[in-house]
Design a protein around this motif. Sequence first.
Motif, PDB file in Angstrom:
ATOM      1  N   GLY A   1       0.859  -1.303  -0.010  1.00 58.51           N
ATOM      2  CA  GLY A   1       0.023  -0.008   0.095  1.00 58.51           C
ATOM      3  C   GLY A   1       0.761   1.274   0.000  1.00 58.51           C
ATOM      4  O   GLY A   1       0.409   2.317  -0.318  1.00 58.51           O
ATOM      5  N   ILE A   2       2.001   1.043   0.448  1.00 63.36           N
ATOM      6  CA  ILE A   2       3.113   2.261   0.307  1.00 63.36           C
ATOM      7  C   ILE A   2       4.045   2.248  -0.803  1.00 63.36           C
ATOM      8  O   ILE A   2       4.354   3.389  -1.425  1.00 63.36           O
ATOM      9  CB  ILE A   2       3.800   2.216   1.842  1.00 63.36           C
ATOM     10  N   VAL A   3       4.639   0.985  -1.048  1.00 65.71           N
ATOM     11  CA  VAL A   3       5.636   1.008  -2.082  1.00 65.71           C
ATOM     12  C   VAL A   3       5.101   0.890  -3.485  1.00 65.71           C
ATOM     13  O   VAL A   3       5.691   1.548  -4.174  1.00 65.71           O
ATOM     14  CB  VAL A   3       6.394  -0.449  -1.945  1.00 65.71           C
ATOM     15  N   CYS A   4       3.957   0.656  -3.813  1.00 63.86           N
ATOM     16  CA  CYS A   4       3.356   0.835  -5.203  1.00 63.86           C
ATOM     17  C   CYS A   4       3.234   2.409  -5.697  1.00 63.86           C
ATOM     18  O   CYS A   4       3.811   2.740  -6.601  1.00 63.86           O
ATOM     19  CB  CYS A   4       1.858  -0.035  -5.325  1.00 63.86           C
ATOM     20  N   PRO A   5       2.573   3.041  -4.719  1.00 68.32           N
ATOM     21  CA  PRO A   5       2.848   4.473  -4.867  1.00 68.32           C
ATOM     22  C   PRO A   5       3.924   4.964  -4.964  1.00 68.32           C
ATOM     23  O   PRO A   5       4.378   5.798  -5.909  1.00 68.32           O
ATOM     24  CB  PRO A   5       1.670   5.125  -3.891  1.00 68.32           C
ATOM     25  N   LEU A   6       4.829   4.473  -4.169  1.00 65.18           N
ATOM     26  CA  LEU A   6       6.354   5.080  -4.179  1.00 65.18           C
ATOM     27  C   LEU A   6       6.909   4.994  -5.515  1.00 65.18           C
ATOM     28  O   LEU A   6       7.473   5.874  -6.046  1.00 65.18           O
ATOM     29  CB  LEU A   6       7.074   4.337  -2.907  1.00 65.18           C
ATOM     30  N   TYR A   7       6.896   3.805  -5.917  1.00 66.52           N
ATOM     31  CA  TYR A   7       7.755   3.251  -7.030  1.00 66.52           C
ATOM     32  C   TYR A   7       6.917   3.933  -8.437  1.00 66.52           C
ATOM     33  O   TYR A   7       7.341   4.454  -9.160  1.00 66.52           O
ATOM     34  CB  TYR A   7       7.639   1.907  -7.465  1.00 66.52           C
ATOM     35  N   GLY A   8       5.532   4.147  -8.173  1.00 61.34           N
ATOM     36  CA  GLY A   8       4.837   4.950  -9.170  1.00 61.34           C
ATOM     37  C   GLY A   8       5.432   6.458  -9.427  1.00 61.34           C
ATOM     38  O   GLY A   8       5.597   6.790 -10.290  1.00 61.34           O
ATOM     39  N   ILE A   9       5.569   6.908  -8.197  1.00 59.02           N
ATOM     40  CA  ILE A   9       5.974   8.356  -7.985  1.00 59.02           C
ATOM     41  C   ILE A   9       7.511   8.515  -8.579  1.00 59.02           C
ATOM     42  O   ILE A   9       7.711   9.072  -9.668  1.00 59.02           O
ATOM     43  CB  ILE A   9       5.901   9.042  -6.791  1.00 59.02           C
ATOM     44  N   SER A  10       8.323   7.684  -7.882  1.00 60.19           N
ATOM     45  CA  SER A  10       9.881   7.668  -8.360  1.00 60.19           C
ATOM     46  C   SER A  10       9.952   7.304 -10.022  1.00 60.19           C
ATOM     47  O   SER A  10      10.964   7.821 -10.696  1.00 60.19           O
ATOM     48  CB  SER A  10      10.538   6.800  -7.640  1.00 60.19           C
ATOM     49  N   LEU A  11       9.257   6.347 -10.582  1.00 56.26           N
ATOM     50  CA  LEU A  11       9.640   5.980 -11.693  1.00 56.26           C
ATOM     51  C   LEU A  11       8.977   6.905 -12.905  1.00 56.26           C
ATOM     52  O   LEU A  11       9.125   6.976 -14.166  1.00 56.26           O
ATOM     53  CB  LEU A  11       9.074   4.492 -12.307  1.00 56.26           C
ATOM     54  N   PHE A  12       7.716   7.371 -12.652  1.00 54.51           N
ATOM     55  CA  PHE A  12       6.962   8.121 -13.410  1.00 54.51           C
ATOM     56  C   PHE A  12       6.867   9.559 -13.025  1.00 54.51           C
ATOM     57  O   PHE A  12       5.956  10.103 -13.884  1.00 54.51           O
ATOM     58  CB  PHE A  12       5.550   7.588 -13.587  1.00 54.51           C
ATOM     59  N   LEU A  13       7.115  10.141 -12.099  1.00 51.87           N
ATOM     60  CA  LEU A  13       6.954  11.514 -11.673  1.00 51.87           C
ATOM     61  C   LEU A  13       7.399  12.603 -12.970  1.00 51.87           C
ATOM     62  O   LEU A  13       6.804  13.439 -13.172  1.00 51.87           O
ATOM     63  CB  LEU A  13       7.486  11.942 -10.324  1.00 51.87           C
ATOM     64  N   PRO A  14       8.432  12.279 -13.544  1.00 50.17           N
ATOM     65  CA  PRO A  14       9.130  13.241 -14.421  1.00 50.17           C
ATOM     66  C   PRO A  14       7.989  13.066 -15.708  1.00 50.17           C
ATOM     67  O   PRO A  14       7.607  14.422 -16.394  1.00 50.17           O
ATOM     68  CB  PRO A  14      10.516  12.862 -14.929  1.00 50.17           C
ATOM     69  N   SER A  15       7.664  12.001 -15.909  1.00 54.03           N
ATOM     70  CA  SER A  15       6.653  11.838 -17.342  1.00 54.03           C
ATOM     71  C   SER A  15       5.388  12.653 -16.766  1.00 54.03           C
ATOM     72  O   SER A  15       4.746  13.084 -17.584  1.00 54.03           O
ATOM     73  CB  SER A  15       6.297  10.543 -17.470  1.00 54.03           C
ATOM     74  N   ILE A  16       4.630  12.144 -15.732  1.00 57.07           N
ATOM     75  CA  ILE A  16       3.629  12.817 -15.234  1.00 57.07           C
ATOM     76  C   ILE A  16       3.379  14.325 -15.246  1.00 57.07           C
ATOM     77  O   ILE A  16       2.477  14.771 -15.691  1.00 57.07           O
ATOM     78  CB  ILE A  16       3.281  12.329 -13.838  1.00 57.07           C
ATOM     79  N   ILE A  17       4.681  14.972 -14.732  1.00 54.70           N
ATOM     80  CA  ILE A  17       4.848  16.511 -14.863  1.00 54.70           C
ATOM     81  C   ILE A  17       5.163  16.918 -16.077  1.00 54.70           C
ATOM     82  O   ILE A  17       4.214  18.016 -16.460  1.00 54.70           O
ATOM     83  CB  ILE A  17       5.876  16.843 -13.807  1.00 54.70           C
ATOM     84  N   LYS A  18       5.739  16.404 -17.082  1.00 55.75           N
ATOM     85  CA  LYS A  18       5.812  16.836 -18.305  1.00 55.75           C
ATOM     86  C   LYS A  18       4.642  16.689 -19.218  1.00 55.75           C
ATOM     87  O   LYS A  18       4.263  17.747 -19.871  1.00 55.75           O
ATOM     88  CB  LYS A  18       6.875  15.917 -19.061  1.00 55.75           C
ATOM     89  N   ASN A  19       3.652  15.636 -18.895  1.00 54.61           N
ATOM     90  CA  ASN A  19       2.371  15.705 -19.529  1.00 54.61           C
ATOM     91  C   ASN A  19       1.352  16.723 -19.172  1.00 54.61           C
ATOM     92  O   ASN A  19       0.308  16.795 -19.598  1.00 54.61           O
ATOM     93  CB  ASN A  19       1.885  14.103 -19.277  1.00 54.61           C
ATOM     94  N   LEU A  20       1.697  17.368 -17.995  1.00 54.45           N
ATOM     95  CA  LEU A  20       0.989  18.510 -17.636  1.00 54.45           C
ATOM     96  C   LEU A  20       1.199  19.778 -18.410  1.00 54.45           C
ATOM     97  O   LEU A  20       0.438  20.685 -18.180  1.00 54.45           O
ATOM     98  CB  LEU A  20       1.435  19.018 -16.199  1.00 54.45           C
ATOM     99  N   GLY A  21       2.163  19.616 -19.503  1.00 52.29           N
ATOM    100  CA  GLY A  21       2.311  20.614 -20.098  1.00 52.29           C
ATOM    101  C   GLY A  21       3.716  21.413 -20.117  1.00 52.29           C
ATOM    102  O   GLY A  21       4.010  22.569 -20.578  1.00 52.29           O
ATOM    103  N   TYR A  22       4.828  20.772 -19.470  1.00 53.50           N
ATOM    104  CA  TYR A  22       5.874  21.431 -19.460  1.00 53.50           C
ATOM    105  C   TYR A  22       7.025  20.896 -20.114  1.00 53.50           C
ATOM    106  O   TYR A  22       6.731  19.418 -20.635  1.00 53.50           O
ATOM    107  CB  TYR A  22       6.404  21.193 -18.028  1.00 53.50           C
ATOM    108  N   VAL A  23       7.959  21.471 -20.538  1.00 56.02           N
ATOM    109  CA  VAL A  23       9.200  20.894 -21.368  1.00 56.02           C
ATOM    110  C   VAL A  23       9.990  19.886 -20.390  1.00 56.02           C
ATOM    111  O   VAL A  23      10.010  20.193 -19.096  1.00 56.02           O
ATOM    112  CB  VAL A  23      10.062  22.002 -21.854  1.00 56.02           C
TER     113      VAL A  23
END
Length: 508
Positions: free
Chosen positions: A302-324
């Motif tokens: 319940g902790i590590v799934c979101p943790l790795y979701g954030i650590s592996l995909f955070l740059p992509s999630i933020i980029k897809n908000l419209g940032y370079v």
Amino acid sequence: MSATFEKPDVVEVDDTQEDIIGHIDTMATAPGTSYESFAHLDEKKILRKMDIRLIPMLALLYLLSFLDRGNIGNAKIEGLQEDLKMTDDQYNLCLTVFFFAYAAFEVPSNLLLKRLRPSRWLPTIMVAWGIVMTLMGIVQNFQGLLSARLFLGVTEAGLYPGCAYYLTMWYCRREIQLRQAMFFSAGSIAGAFSGLLAFAIAKLDGLGGLEGWRWIFILEGLATVVVAIAAFFLLYDFPETATFLTEEERAFVIFRLKYQGQSEDKDEGSVQVAQADEFEWKYVWAAFKDWQIWVNIFVYWGIVCPLYGISLFLPSIIKNLGYVSSTAQLLTVPIYVTAALLAIVVAYFSDRVGKRSPFVVTCMCAILVGFILCISTSNPGAVYAGVFIAAAGLYPAFAGNIAWLSNNLAGGYKRSAGMAIQIGVGNLGGAFASNFYRQKDSPRYILGHALELGFTSVGLIAAVILIVSYSRINKKRAKIVREGGHNQFTPEELSAKGDRAVTFRYVY
């Protein structure tokens, strides 16, 4: 933490060192020895000595470990997937295979740590994964990246569980979460540092005919090898051989570890029983059969799934908000820095009150709030706030959960195996999370956020089960001790039972 200090199964020690170990053990366990025997020592000063010598080096090792496993997310938005001509499914498979190898080798690695000196074993595996990371910078296709990620999982497997267990050989139950958080928060700092470093390294694009993302792997891998070589000389092994402590201070550290976790309630009477520290396979099998480890793994997921979701995909999630890409890298920094600070603050108060579950549960509720915010809106600012809140709960919860289980496993070999099972099987959650955020679901990633919500909800239910069970067992044992039922067992029998002894109290 219900840690005991165990005399390591080390073959490569000379007679002089064996004599020192035997002498310190004798000082710590001599008949009549009690806390009053060490009353003239400054316990806080001893802890400061340990903190200065142990925590910074372990934090640096884990920072590099987390940096090396997560930098593929930074490399992706710098062109890795396009240059290697990989599909989205192939990229996710490269993320997933790491965790299967990682999970498979954690228990063997922790048992090897018991037979080999930490100052040799931990730097050795670090050199190995540093080489793998460096070579990842020259892969030419999907198959090459997949193989490199597989071997990265094998070589990195022993670092986190090894360091987490290593700390239990030095610190007591009510001291351990703060040290775990100080060590683990290096992972959060790695997240921030990864974005800054990737932003800078990517500017080397074209140098030597190599793309910028290749230099991310090469330079970070070489840095790992350099630090690993230094660690051979800077890591300490065990309290009994710690040259920065006097003989009496070493004996005190061992004494307080051996006799922690026993009942000290005035209504029950004080019961002092040394915990078993010799190796027997039954302690390893006891870990595999212990119900609390398997229930705790659901909390861990319940902790590590979101943790790795954030650590592996955070740059992509933020980029897809419209940032370079460069802006997305930099926007990850405040999230990770805040999470690291909160992990230390929460751990401090958790250790002060001697409780784990209230802090773990509260932080998991923050994770839920964060992902609910992400899934309920498409507003870029709100989504960024959501991942910010989720990360702020993730890192304190992770350190708290590791400390929670380790507090409740008595006997060195059982704890070694138990923590490796928790972290090993638990990190299969990383394999799940590697496939939650699909490119075709961008920019909102509703499926990924919903799956994170589901895992965290199941983890909260498992946490409640643990709390209720620990409370019930403690009350039952307290009644037995008050009635003198523990007197039917010899000290040796109580020692062998570890956390199953009626004198042992679970932390919740």
